[in-house]
Design a protein around this motif. Structure first.
Motif, PDB file in Angstrom:
ATOM      1  N   GLU A  86      30.323  32.844  10.658  1.00  0.00           N
ATOM      2  CA  GLU A  86      30.448  32.405  12.040  1.00  0.00           C
ATOM      3  C   GLU A  86      31.006  33.538  12.900  1.00  0.00           C
ATOM      4  O   GLU A  86      31.920  34.254  12.480  1.00  0.00           O
ATOM      5  CB  GLU A  86      31.348  31.177  12.127  1.00  0.00           C
ATOM      6  N   ARG A  87      30.462  33.666  14.105  1.00  0.00           N
ATOM      7  CA  ARG A  87      30.764  34.816  14.958  1.00  0.00           C
ATOM      8  C   ARG A  87      32.242  34.911  15.337  1.00  0.00           C
ATOM      9  O   ARG A  87      32.787  36.003  15.416  1.00  0.00           O
ATOM     10  CB  ARG A  87      29.913  34.756  16.223  1.00  0.00           C
ATOM     11  N   GLN A 118      27.879  39.968  13.961  1.00  0.00           N
ATOM     12  CA  GLN A 118      26.993  40.469  15.006  1.00  0.00           C
ATOM     13  C   GLN A 118      26.612  41.931  14.837  1.00  0.00           C
ATOM     14  O   GLN A 118      25.471  42.300  15.099  1.00  0.00           O
ATOM     15  CB  GLN A 118      27.649  40.275  16.381  1.00  0.00           C
ATOM     16  N   VAL A 119      27.574  42.758  14.425  1.00  0.00           N
ATOM     17  CA  VAL A 119      27.303  44.197  14.310  1.00  0.00           C
ATOM     18  C   VAL A 119      26.673  44.534  12.961  1.00  0.00           C
ATOM     19  O   VAL A 119      25.624  45.194  12.894  1.00  0.00           O
ATOM     20  CB  VAL A 119      28.593  45.008  14.524  1.00  0.00           C
ATOM     21  N   ALA A 145      37.880  39.395  16.206  1.00  0.00           N
ATOM     22  CA  ALA A 145      37.272  40.720  16.344  1.00  0.00           C
ATOM     23  C   ALA A 145      36.548  41.131  15.060  1.00  0.00           C
ATOM     24  O   ALA A 145      35.431  41.650  15.097  1.00  0.00           O
ATOM     25  CB  ALA A 145      38.333  41.747  16.707  1.00  0.00           C
ATOM     26  N   THR A 146      37.188  40.882  13.907  1.00  0.00           N
ATOM     27  CA  THR A 146      36.569  41.234  12.630  1.00  0.00           C
ATOM     28  C   THR A 146      35.381  40.332  12.340  1.00  0.00           C
ATOM     29  O   THR A 146      34.348  40.792  11.828  1.00  0.00           O
ATOM     30  CB  THR A 146      37.601  41.136  11.497  1.00  0.00           C
ATOM     31  N   SER A 147      35.508  39.068  12.671  1.00  0.00           N
ATOM     32  CA  SER A 147      34.391  38.127  12.483  1.00  0.00           C
ATOM     33  C   SER A 147      33.168  38.587  13.266  1.00  0.00           C
ATOM     34  O   SER A 147      32.038  38.609  12.743  1.00  0.00           O
ATOM     35  CB  SER A 147      34.809  36.725  12.943  1.00  0.00           C
ATOM     36  N   LYS A 148      33.383  38.953  14.503  1.00  0.00           N
ATOM     37  CA  LYS A 148      32.283  39.406  15.359  1.00  0.00           C
ATOM     38  C   LYS A 148      31.634  40.669  14.803  1.00  0.00           C
ATOM     39  O   LYS A 148      30.406  40.806  14.801  1.00  0.00           O
ATOM     40  CB  LYS A 148      32.801  39.661  16.768  1.00  0.00           C
TER      41      LYS A 148
END
Length: 238
Positions: free
Chosen positions: A57-58, A29-30, A22-25
């Protein structure tokens, strides 16, 4: 101000660490963070880590932790026992603001007039985490499961000073502002809409709690909770 993230199982050491999905994304991405971007991490237990992204990385963003600090906890702690209202947004507002002010323990108490005894704990925990990060703090308060009033009284016997705020005008009731002593761990009990019952008040007094007033105005439950937290901070931390 660097982006600040919560990682529950963060190791207290320098080196490579992989953020959860979740944190990676959110980072990639955000926030569109790239390799070399700096950020801050905490585990909510006083750990503060400065890090740099090494692999954007996502799903598995990797960072290199460059500076690790264990920040001290506040010397005196405030615990709030409160009967949540049936209005979720008001309960969430209280948790957010109390976290910003600084609080160590939150006990949702079940009383005779409690309107909300089943809580969405995961959502409430998320609100506390967001407020911790927004206010740049590294200690996450402990949100306990709902507990009956009598059980909390038995559980909190070692707390240095314990208060019950109620609305019945009696000679025993003192001003919270003037009666609160600095430098002591404190528990404050706030009742539901409609207040504690006379039987519950008597139970608290028999358990050694001190009855206090929060002023002349009749406050909503969540307002009373935040007021109690604010006064504790003002007396102990200026």
């Amino acid at each position: 101000m660097l982006p600040f993230f919560y990682q529950e199982n963060l190791p207290a050491k320098e080196g490579v660490y992989t953020l959860d999905e979740a944190t990676s994304k959110h980072c990639v991405q955000v926030l569109r963070m790239k390799e070399g971007a700096p950020l801050l991490l905490t585990n909510g237990k006083g750990l503060r880590i400065e890090a740099v992204i090494t692999a954007a990385e996502r799903k598995h963003c990797m960072v290199h932790c460059t500076k690790v600090e264990q920040l001290p906890a506040r010397p005196v702690a405030f615990a709030l026992g409160i009967a949540f209202t049936k209005n979720n947004s008001r309960n969430e507002w209280l948790l957010e603001k109390a976290m910003e002010m600084g609080i160590e323990q939150i006990y949702p108490i079940i009383t005779d007039r409690t309107e909300k005894d089943k809580l969405k704990m995961e959502r409430l925990q998320g609100i506390l985490i967001s407020a911790m990060l927004q206010s740049q703090q590294c200690y996450l308060p402990q949100l306990h499961d709902s507990i009956k009033l009598k059980a909390l009284l038995q559980q909190s016997t070692t707390t240095a000073q314990r208060f019950i705020a109620h609305c019945i005008d009696t000679e025993e009731r003192k001003s919270y502002i003037t009666h609160l002593q600095p430098g002591k761990d404190t528990l404050m009990l706030i009742g539901p809409e409609g207040d504690f019952t006379p039987v519950e008040i008597s139970l608290c007094l028999e358990a050694g709690l001190e009855p206090v007033s929060l002023g002349q105005n009749r406050l909503r439950t969540e307002t009373a909770g935040l007021y109690a937290c604010t006064i504790f901070n003002a007396v102990n931390y200026g």
